[in-house]
Design a protein around this motif. Structure first.
Motif, PDB file in Angstrom:
ATOM      1  N   PRO A 151       0.855  -1.232   0.050  1.00  0.00           N
ATOM      2  CA  PRO A 151       0.178  -0.071   0.081  1.00  0.00           C
ATOM      3  C   PRO A 151       0.762   1.250  -0.028  1.00  0.00           C
ATOM      4  O   PRO A 151       0.487   2.288  -0.418  1.00  0.00           O
ATOM      5  CB  PRO A 151      -0.598  -0.195   1.095  1.00  0.00           C
ATOM      6  CG  PRO A 151      -0.914  -1.630   1.452  1.00  0.00           C
ATOM      7  CD  PRO A 151       0.396  -2.040   1.084  1.00  0.00           C
ATOM      8  N   TYR A 152       2.025   1.269   0.829  1.00  0.00           N
ATOM      9  CA  TYR A 152       2.805   2.479   0.655  1.00  0.00           C
ATOM     10  C   TYR A 152       3.349   2.815  -0.628  1.00  0.00           C
ATOM     11  O   TYR A 152       3.364   4.112  -1.190  1.00  0.00           O
ATOM     12  CB  TYR A 152       4.167   2.157   1.437  1.00  0.00           C
ATOM     13  CG  TYR A 152       5.231   3.145   1.400  1.00  0.00           C
ATOM     14  CD1 TYR A 152       5.075   4.360   2.203  1.00  0.00           C
ATOM     15  CD2 TYR A 152       6.268   3.192   0.558  1.00  0.00           C
ATOM     16  CE1 TYR A 152       5.942   5.292   2.152  1.00  0.00           C
ATOM     17  CE2 TYR A 152       7.112   4.151   0.603  1.00  0.00           C
ATOM     18  CZ  TYR A 152       7.055   5.157   1.080  1.00  0.00           C
ATOM     19  OH  TYR A 152       7.888   6.134   1.225  1.00  0.00           O
ATOM     20  N   LEU A 153       3.855   1.580  -1.670  1.00  0.00           N
ATOM     21  CA  LEU A 153       4.218   1.737  -3.068  1.00  0.00           C
ATOM     22  C   LEU A 153       3.028   2.521  -3.584  1.00  0.00           C
ATOM     23  O   LEU A 153       3.280   3.252  -4.750  1.00  0.00           O
ATOM     24  CB  LEU A 153       4.829   0.450  -3.604  1.00  0.00           C
ATOM     25  CG  LEU A 153       6.178   0.093  -2.998  1.00  0.00           C
ATOM     26  CD1 LEU A 153       6.269  -1.540  -3.504  1.00  0.00           C
ATOM     27  CD2 LEU A 153       7.265   0.957  -3.242  1.00  0.00           C
ATOM     28  N   MET A 154       1.752   1.742  -3.589  1.00  0.00           N
ATOM     29  CA  MET A 154       0.677   2.430  -4.066  1.00  0.00           C
ATOM     30  C   MET A 154       0.174   3.593  -3.926  1.00  0.00           C
ATOM     31  O   MET A 154      -0.017   4.480  -5.202  1.00  0.00           O
ATOM     32  CB  MET A 154      -0.505   1.705  -3.822  1.00  0.00           C
ATOM     33  CG  MET A 154      -0.506   0.089  -4.226  1.00  0.00           C
ATOM     34  SD  MET A 154      -1.853  -0.833  -3.266  1.00  0.00           S
ATOM     35  CE  MET A 154      -3.367  -0.154  -3.886  1.00  0.00           C
ATOM     36  N   VAL A 155       0.567   4.139  -2.645  1.00  0.00           N
ATOM     37  CA  VAL A 155       0.462   5.572  -2.577  1.00  0.00           C
ATOM     38  C   VAL A 155       1.481   6.362  -3.116  1.00  0.00           C
ATOM     39  O   VAL A 155       1.478   7.680  -3.732  1.00  0.00           O
ATOM     40  CB  VAL A 155       0.151   5.782  -1.057  1.00  0.00           C
ATOM     41  CG1 VAL A 155       0.142   7.308  -0.618  1.00  0.00           C
ATOM     42  CG2 VAL A 155      -1.142   5.218  -0.484  1.00  0.00           C
ATOM     43  N   VAL A 156       2.603   6.005  -2.923  1.00  0.00           N
ATOM     44  CA  VAL A 156       3.610   6.879  -3.192  1.00  0.00           C
ATOM     45  C   VAL A 156       4.355   6.834  -4.567  1.00  0.00           C
ATOM     46  O   VAL A 156       4.749   7.959  -5.080  1.00  0.00           O
ATOM     47  CB  VAL A 156       5.178   6.691  -2.002  1.00  0.00           C
ATOM     48  CG1 VAL A 156       6.222   7.568  -2.553  1.00  0.00           C
ATOM     49  CG2 VAL A 156       4.626   7.055  -0.849  1.00  0.00           C
ATOM     50  N   HIS A 157       4.462   5.711  -5.034  1.00  0.00           N
ATOM     51  CA  HIS A 157       5.097   5.428  -6.322  1.00  0.00           C
ATOM     52  C   HIS A 157       4.391   4.968  -7.691  1.00  0.00           C
ATOM     53  O   HIS A 157       4.628   5.346  -8.638  1.00  0.00           O
ATOM     54  CB  HIS A 157       6.280   4.693  -6.362  1.00  0.00           C
ATOM     55  CG  HIS A 157       7.467   4.886  -5.125  1.00  0.00           C
ATOM     56  ND1 HIS A 157       8.358   5.820  -5.826  1.00  0.00           N
ATOM     57  CD2 HIS A 157       7.837   4.613  -4.305  1.00  0.00           C
ATOM     58  CE1 HIS A 157       9.094   6.155  -4.782  1.00  0.00           C
ATOM     59  NE2 HIS A 157       8.781   5.100  -3.742  1.00  0.00           N
ATOM     60  N   HIS A 158       3.255   4.211  -7.341  1.00  0.00           N
ATOM     61  CA  HIS A 158       2.561   3.661  -8.428  1.00  0.00           C
ATOM     62  C   HIS A 158       1.569   4.805  -9.008  1.00  0.00           C
ATOM     63  O   HIS A 158       1.165   5.927  -8.285  1.00  0.00           O
ATOM     64  CB  HIS A 158       1.666   2.652  -7.770  1.00  0.00           C
ATOM     65  CG  HIS A 158       2.472   1.259  -7.659  1.00  0.00           C
ATOM     66  ND1 HIS A 158       1.964   0.227  -6.915  1.00  0.00           N
ATOM     67  CD2 HIS A 158       3.855   1.112  -7.540  1.00  0.00           C
ATOM     68  CE1 HIS A 158       2.842  -0.514  -6.585  1.00  0.00           C
ATOM     69  NE2 HIS A 158       3.934  -0.105  -6.955  1.00  0.00           N
ATOM     70  N   ARG A 159       1.151   4.771 -10.256  1.00  0.00           N
ATOM     71  CA  ARG A 159       0.226   5.528 -11.097  1.00  0.00           C
ATOM     72  C   ARG A 159      -0.879   4.704 -11.308  1.00  0.00           C
ATOM     73  O   ARG A 159      -0.798   3.571 -12.352  1.00  0.00           O
ATOM     74  CB  ARG A 159       0.726   6.211 -12.239  1.00  0.00           C
ATOM     75  CG  ARG A 159       2.006   7.267 -12.011  1.00  0.00           C
ATOM     76  CD  ARG A 159       1.499   8.474 -10.981  1.00  0.00           C
ATOM     77  NE  ARG A 159       2.648   9.218 -10.447  1.00  0.00           N
ATOM     78  CZ  ARG A 159       3.117   9.043  -9.251  1.00  0.00           C
ATOM     79  NH1 ARG A 159       2.981   8.102  -8.489  1.00  0.00           N
ATOM     80  NH2 ARG A 159       4.079   9.952  -9.054  1.00  0.00           N
ATOM     81  N   ILE A 160      -1.918   4.529 -10.562  1.00  0.00           N
ATOM     82  CA  ILE A 160      -2.839   3.766 -10.705  1.00  0.00           C
ATOM     83  C   ILE A 160      -4.225   4.462 -11.621  1.00  0.00           C
ATOM     84  O   ILE A 160      -4.391   5.519 -11.286  1.00  0.00           O
ATOM     85  CB  ILE A 160      -3.310   3.088  -9.479  1.00  0.00           C
ATOM     86  CG1 ILE A 160      -2.137   2.681  -8.587  1.00  0.00           C
ATOM     87  CG2 ILE A 160      -4.470   2.305  -9.362  1.00  0.00           C
ATOM     88  CD1 ILE A 160      -2.474   2.234  -7.036  1.00  0.00           C
ATOM     89  N   GLU A 161      -4.774   3.577 -12.659  1.00  0.00           N
ATOM     90  CA  GLU A 161      -5.716   3.912 -13.412  1.00  0.00           C
ATOM     91  C   GLU A 161      -7.077   3.514 -12.757  1.00  0.00           C
ATOM     92  O   GLU A 161      -8.191   4.175 -12.976  1.00  0.00           O
ATOM     93  CB  GLU A 161      -5.647   3.498 -14.642  1.00  0.00           C
ATOM     94  CG  GLU A 161      -4.452   4.054 -15.364  1.00  0.00           C
ATOM     95  CD  GLU A 161      -4.399   3.407 -16.766  1.00  0.00           C
ATOM     96  OE1 GLU A 161      -5.509   2.803 -17.267  1.00  0.00           O
ATOM     97  OE2 GLU A 161      -3.497   3.914 -17.511  1.00  0.00           O
ATOM     98  N   GLY A 162      -7.293   2.572 -11.934  1.00  0.00           N
ATOM     99  CA  GLY A 162      -8.360   2.011 -11.268  1.00  0.00           C
ATOM    100  C   GLY A 162      -8.289   0.899 -10.268  1.00  0.00           C
ATOM    101  O   GLY A 162      -7.247   0.129 -10.457  1.00  0.00           O
ATOM    102  N   ALA A 163      -9.050   0.630  -9.617  1.00  0.00           N
ATOM    103  CA  ALA A 163      -9.062  -0.295  -8.520  1.00  0.00           C
ATOM    104  C   ALA A 163      -8.955  -1.774  -9.200  1.00  0.00           C
ATOM    105  O   ALA A 163      -9.565  -2.015 -10.219  1.00  0.00           O
ATOM    106  CB  ALA A 163     -10.120  -0.214  -7.280  1.00  0.00           C
TER     107      ALA A 163
END
Length: 386
Positions: A151-163
């Motif tokens: 979850p940390y990587l999801m918030v800080v580094h990842h560029r997410i288009e959708g769940a």
């Protein structure tokens, strides 16, 4: 005139060691799902509420297979990290791949729990407890790290288009620890040691359950607002069954273990909680199973072929089998016994299909091949002129 002899680097690249190293370059953490799916076939079948001649022996053989798969895959992944760190880091930075690091934890836990459930028939109880102790400890630590790090990587580094349903993988790992930890309680000294492990498993239950309650609305909201998942990802909808079935299993295991370990009021509370929590959650699991099944059939009609996501049909369904087994024991209702049997038949069928296609893909090399080359530019177009 240039020499026709191959250069030294070229010779090195064609050695067996070099070929073996290249073969794991694209081996991602998602492969641990195959270990999980194999182990749950053994674990769920060994506790099935039906007497089938030879079933336990077959489950012991499947557990041994899962152990061999785990050892082979951990070794291959170690080579991957040692020789292909660029790809390993790329997996961590990939929002579609990073959540699968939770599968490493669950693979360790499932194989370790299987050692005590059924593997002890072949290796003996002392060895089974030792194996489970090591794998449970490692799996729990890795699961807690993944539940925070991903979850940390999801918030800080990842560029997410959708769940995506794969978001549940790192946060469900502590629930697997919660469900399998009680197997070790009786092998600890009575008193503080047993109570600490059982209450610790209950805390892990809360960690995973509350994180799931945060993630699940995002997944369903994405489906409603953005439409169906891509065809190859549609099987991942079955991942939602994982925290549902595993939490029901954990609640029942707490009830089985609490008597004689915790004071009577708490032991009775766990017994009531197993049914009061498990029945409605299992009901929702069946609702989601129907929805996910309908989406998979739709995707199949539109040309969905095999992908490694097919392993999502195994472990999550297996947790529902073990959850139904626990409810059958604590309610005495035949409907849960038949539910467990029916789900187990589906589990075995899904495992055979996923295993067959995975083995075929390994033999052909298709599943370990990297992505195809990207054209440098558009292909030339020719046209007839008059």
């Amino acid at each position: 005139m240039a020499s026709l002899a191959p250069s030294l680097p070229a010779l090195r690249a064609t050695t067996p060691g070099a070929r073996a190293t290249r073969s794991v370059r694209h081996l991602g953490p998602n492969w641990y799902a195959s270990v999980m799916g194999t182990a749950i076939v053994a674990n769920a079948g060994a506790t099935l509420p039906v007497d089938v001649p030879g079933l336990r022996t077959a489950c012991a053989a499947v557990w041994a297979l899962s152990l061999a798969m785990l050892l082979a895959l951990v070794s291959a992944r170690a080579v991957h990290w040692a020789r292909h760190r660029d790809r390993a880091r790329a997996h961590l930075m990939d929002p579609a791949m990073a959540p699968f690091y939770g599968c490493l934890s669950m693979a360790l836990l499932a194989v370790g729990g299987g050692a005590v459930i059924v593997g002890r028939d072949w290796i003996g109880l002392p060895a089974a407890v030792a194996v489970d102790t090591v794998l449970f400890t490692a799996g729990t630590v890795i699961g807690l790290v993944a539940a925070v790090a991903v979850p940390y990587l999801m918030v800080v580094h990842h560029r997410i288009e959708g769940a995506s349903p794969v978001w549940l993988l790192p946060v469900v790992a502590p629930m697997v620890s919660a469900a399998l930890g009680p197997l070790l309680v009786s092998h600890l000294p009575a008193g503080q040691a047993q109570q600490t492990l059982l209450i610790g498993c209950y805390a892990l239950f809360g960690v995973s359950l509350l994180a799931t309650l945060v993630m699940l609305p995002l997944v369903f909201g994405r489906l409603v607002t953005s439409g169906p998942l891509p065809l190859a990802l549609t099987p991942t909808l079955f991942l939602v069954l994982g925290p549902l079935g595993q939490s029901t299993t954990a609640a029942n295991k707490f009830a089985d273990t609490a008597a004689g370990v915790l004071p009577a009021p708490y032991a009775h509370g766990f017994a009531a909680f197993a049914v009061l929590y498990g029945v409605p959650v299992m009901g929702f699991a069946l609702l989601w199973l129907a929805l996910a099944g309908a989406m998979v059939l739709r995707a199949r009609r539109r040309g969905m072929g095999f992908a490694m996501t097919f392993w999502a049909f195994t472990f999550p369904v297996g947790t529902c089998v073990t959850g139904a087994e626990g409810l059958a024991q604590h309610t005495g209702l035949a409907v849960f016994r038949w539910l467990a049997i029916g789900l187990y038949v589906f589990l075995v069928a899904a495992w055979l299909v996923a295993g067959f296609h995975t083995l075929r893909g390994l033999v052909s090399g298709a599943l370990l091949a990297g992505p195809g080359p990207v054209p440098a530019g558009p292909r030339p177009v020719t046209a007839r002129t008059r």
